[in-house]
Write a protein that holds these residues in place. Structure first.
Motif, PDB file in Angstrom:
ATOM      1  N   UNK A 336       4.423  34.038   9.069  1.00 34.07           N
ATOM      2  CA  UNK A 336       3.505  33.932  10.205  1.00 34.07           C
ATOM      3  C   UNK A 336       2.553  32.761   9.950  1.00 34.07           C
ATOM      4  N   UNK A 337       2.600  31.747  10.804  1.00 35.56           N
ATOM      5  CA  UNK A 337       1.850  30.513  10.596  1.00 35.56           C
ATOM      6  C   UNK A 337       0.744  30.396  11.647  1.00 35.56           C
ATOM      7  N   UNK A 338      -0.461  30.161  11.176  1.00 38.10           N
ATOM      8  CA  UNK A 338      -1.607  29.925  12.049  1.00 38.10           C
ATOM      9  C   UNK A 338      -2.286  28.614  11.639  1.00 38.10           C
ATOM     10  N   UNK A 339      -2.959  27.997  12.609  1.00 38.24           N
ATOM     11  CA  UNK A 339      -3.757  26.798  12.342  1.00 38.24           C
ATOM     12  C   UNK A 339      -5.082  27.238  11.728  1.00 38.24           C
ATOM     13  N   UNK A 340      -5.316  26.868  10.470  1.00 36.02           N
ATOM     14  CA  UNK A 340      -6.526  27.308   9.778  1.00 36.02           C
ATOM     15  C   UNK A 340      -7.788  26.791  10.434  1.00 36.02           C
ATOM     16  N   UNK A 341      -7.697  25.691  11.188  1.00 35.25           N
ATOM     17  CA  UNK A 341      -8.873  25.110  11.831  1.00 35.25           C
ATOM     18  C   UNK A 341      -9.068  25.613  13.256  1.00 35.25           C
ATOM     19  N   UNK A 342      -8.184  26.533  13.712  1.00 32.52           N
ATOM     20  CA  UNK A 342      -8.248  26.979  15.102  1.00 32.52           C
ATOM     21  C   UNK A 342      -7.956  28.477  15.189  1.00 32.52           C
ATOM     22  N   UNK A 343      -8.553  29.263  14.295  1.00 34.20           N
ATOM     23  CA  UNK A 343      -8.254  30.686  14.245  1.00 34.20           C
ATOM     24  C   UNK A 343      -8.860  31.464  15.403  1.00 34.20           C
ATOM     25  N   UNK A 344      -9.862  30.902  16.050  1.00 31.80           N
ATOM     26  CA  UNK A 344     -10.528  31.633  17.138  1.00 31.80           C
ATOM     27  C   UNK A 344      -9.879  31.396  18.488  1.00 31.80           C
ATOM     28  N   UNK A 345      -8.850  30.568  18.556  1.00 32.15           N
ATOM     29  CA  UNK A 345      -8.214  30.273  19.851  1.00 32.15           C
ATOM     30  C   UNK A 345      -7.511  31.511  20.386  1.00 32.15           C
ATOM     31  N   UNK A 346      -7.372  31.609  21.722  1.00 34.03           N
ATOM     32  CA  UNK A 346      -6.686  32.776  22.296  1.00 34.03           C
ATOM     33  C   UNK A 346      -5.261  32.942  21.776  1.00 34.03           C
ATOM     34  N   UNK A 347      -4.532  31.822  21.586  1.00 29.73           N
ATOM     35  CA  UNK A 347      -3.142  31.944  21.121  1.00 29.73           C
ATOM     36  C   UNK A 347      -3.087  32.494  19.702  1.00 29.73           C
ATOM     37  N   UNK A 348      -4.025  32.082  18.841  1.00 34.02           N
ATOM     38  CA  UNK A 348      -4.050  32.602  17.475  1.00 34.02           C
ATOM     39  C   UNK A 348      -4.412  34.084  17.456  1.00 34.02           C
TER      40      UNK A 348
END
Length: 494
Positions: A336-348
């Motif tokens: 499971x890969x997430x953008x560490x700089x964009x964890x608050x985005x709706x997609x994350x």
């Protein structure tokens, strides 16, 4: 009384009502034609330093003499330098090392000869043509050398499968597992189980034949039932691990998933060490499932890159999202890969709620789906800063751009894959094929019928059926169709 009991044990092992026990003798394979001698190139095709050509059968000695005349056979199992010549024209073919293996002390159990020639195509072709001109010799079929070894009791069927797996092994874990099976560990285990069933069957038949005469010690049936119960536990444990062995042989399915632009394709290329996926800053670049086999930390895997999971996109990308969700359901391990700089985005947040948290909440088990959470783009975080989100489940920081964190990810993957595939270096032998699982399940079902049987004759028959499944697993009484499928995996010279 004990003489009569041991007579029954022998009758249970070899009697007409009983399948053959799991030994190498009596493999159930048809014996090769006694007048047939085969030959083939055993080493790989193409130019090489040394090529190995082997023969097997009663005319092997004649073939060796024909190509090395006027010299006689070399001493058994000793390499000797010989001039090889065409037996028809006398033309020199090569200077080669030759070896003579008189049967039954050979790989196939028959008389065998080997020619270690220079690996040029013209040399190999000339020696093969010369062997073809020797009366009584013919080219071997695929897997025929190994099939003859099986027919002569040199290998059990599980050892044959181990040899095939060793030839096709591409990772360290596959090599270790194949060597253990080739060494006979699974066959020996089944042989031990078959002996337990033989003893239990003898006790049941002893009670049937002598029970009314009060010549048997008390508790004979109880002892048989106790041994059957212990065997049921052992079989159940192996069947629960069956999926692990099949993963080790065929590869665990690892799926990279996450929202768009999290760096899934970059991770795919990093782990596969080649540009499998297109990498672009534009969201939704990957619209289909891209797959490639990868050796991850010594374990075989099928690595899949999937479309970013999001709503409200066009029909083509939506089909990619649907396929990604299907792959997630089939995955053994989810990266499971997430953008560490964009964890608050709706997609994350949606991905965390829909995939990461539900999968992590399930009780992890070797047979169940597992998940590793990877926070990519760690290079965009402040250096020496705090954890980007301390409330997240356990996770790994990674930068696909700089490679920082890759070693930690590979170490975590190694641990997860060892759980999924089993450790081929330790523990009991794994079941690597569906055939193994089928016969062990059949044996376990028959033992269930034994416990439910109201009549001792039916109980004895259930034990015979159970032994029959173990015999089929190691090759005793195997059908021609099953043997054809197994030996078809070999190359011609093996």
């Amino acid at each position: 009384m004990w003489r009569g009991l041991w007579t029954l044990i022998a009758r249970a092992a070899r009697g007409p009502r009983s399948p053959r026990s799991c030994t190498r003798q009596g493999s159930g394979a048809p014996a090769p034609s006694s007048g047939s001698t085969i030959f083939a190139l055993s080493s790989g095709q193409g130019r090489c330093g040394i090529a190995v050509i082997r023969t097997s059968g009663p005319s092997s000695a004649h073939a060796l003499r024909s190509l090395t005349a006027p010299q006689d056979l070399p001493p058994a199992r000793r390499a000797c330098l010989r001039q090889l010549s065409d037996p028809c024209s006398g033309e020199p073919l090569d200077r080669a090392l030759v070896l003579w293996f008189p049967g039954p002390q050979s790989f196939t159990g028959e008389d065998c000869a080997e020619f270690h020639v220079h690996g040029g195509p013209a040399v190999v072709s000339g020696v093969l043509q010369a062997l073809g001109s020797v009366p009584g010799l013919r080219p071997a079929e695929a897997g025929e050398f190994t099939r003859r070894a099986f027919a002569h009791g040199k290998l059990s069927l599980t050892e044959v499968e181990g040899l095939a797996d060793l030839i096709h092994a591409e990772t360290e874990a596959q090599r270790r597992q194949a060597l253990r099976q080739l060494d006979g560990e699974l066959g020996h285990l089944c042989h031990g189980w078959a002996e337990i069933l033989t003893k239990a069957l003898a006790h049941v038949e002893a009670y049937i034949d002598f029970g009314e005469d009060d010549n048997l010690e008390e508790g004979v049936l109880d002892q048989a039932t106790r041994e059957v119960r212990e065997l049921e536990v052992a079989l159940g444990a192996h069947l629960r691990d069956a999926r692990r062995g099949q993963r080790l042989r065929s590869g665990a399915h690892v799926v990279i998933a996450g929202p768009p632009n999290a760096g899934k394709s970059s991770l795919m290329n990093l782990l596969s060490r080649k540009p499998v996926s297109i990498v672009s800053p534009e969201p939704g670049t990957t619209r289909d499932v891209l797959e490639t086999p990868v050796d991850l930390a010594g374990f075989p895997t099928l690595l899949s890159d999937t479309a970013g999971l999001r709503e409200g996109v066009g029909p083509v990308e939506q089909e990619g999202v649907r396929r990604a969700q299907n792959r997630l359901e089939q995955a053994d391990l989810i990266l499971a890969v997430l953008d560490a700089s964009d964890l608050a985005s709706p997609s994350s947040c949606n991905f965390l709620d829909a995939v990461v948290i539900p999968t992590g909440a399930r009780s992890p088990s070797p047979s169940g789906q597992r998940l590793l959470l990877v926070l990519n783009k760690s290079d965009l975080l402040p250096s020496n800063g705090p954890d980007p989100n301390p409330d997240l489940p356990p996770h790994l920081l990674l930068s696909c751009l700089t490679g920082q964190g890759l070693d930690d990810l590979l170490e975590a993957l190694k641990k997860e894959l060892a759980i999924l595939c089993g450790d081929p270096s330790t523990g009991p032998p794994l079941l690597t094929r569906a055939r193994h699982q089928h016969h062990l399940q059949g044996c376990l079902d028959a033992l269930g019928h034994y416990k439910q049987a109201k009549d001792l004759a039916l109980a004895a028959e259930a034990l015979r059926v159970a032994r029959g499944h173990l015999a089929h697993l190691t090759g005793g009484g195997g059908t021609e169709e099953v043997l054809d499928i197994i030996f078809r995996d070999f190359c011609v010279g093996k």
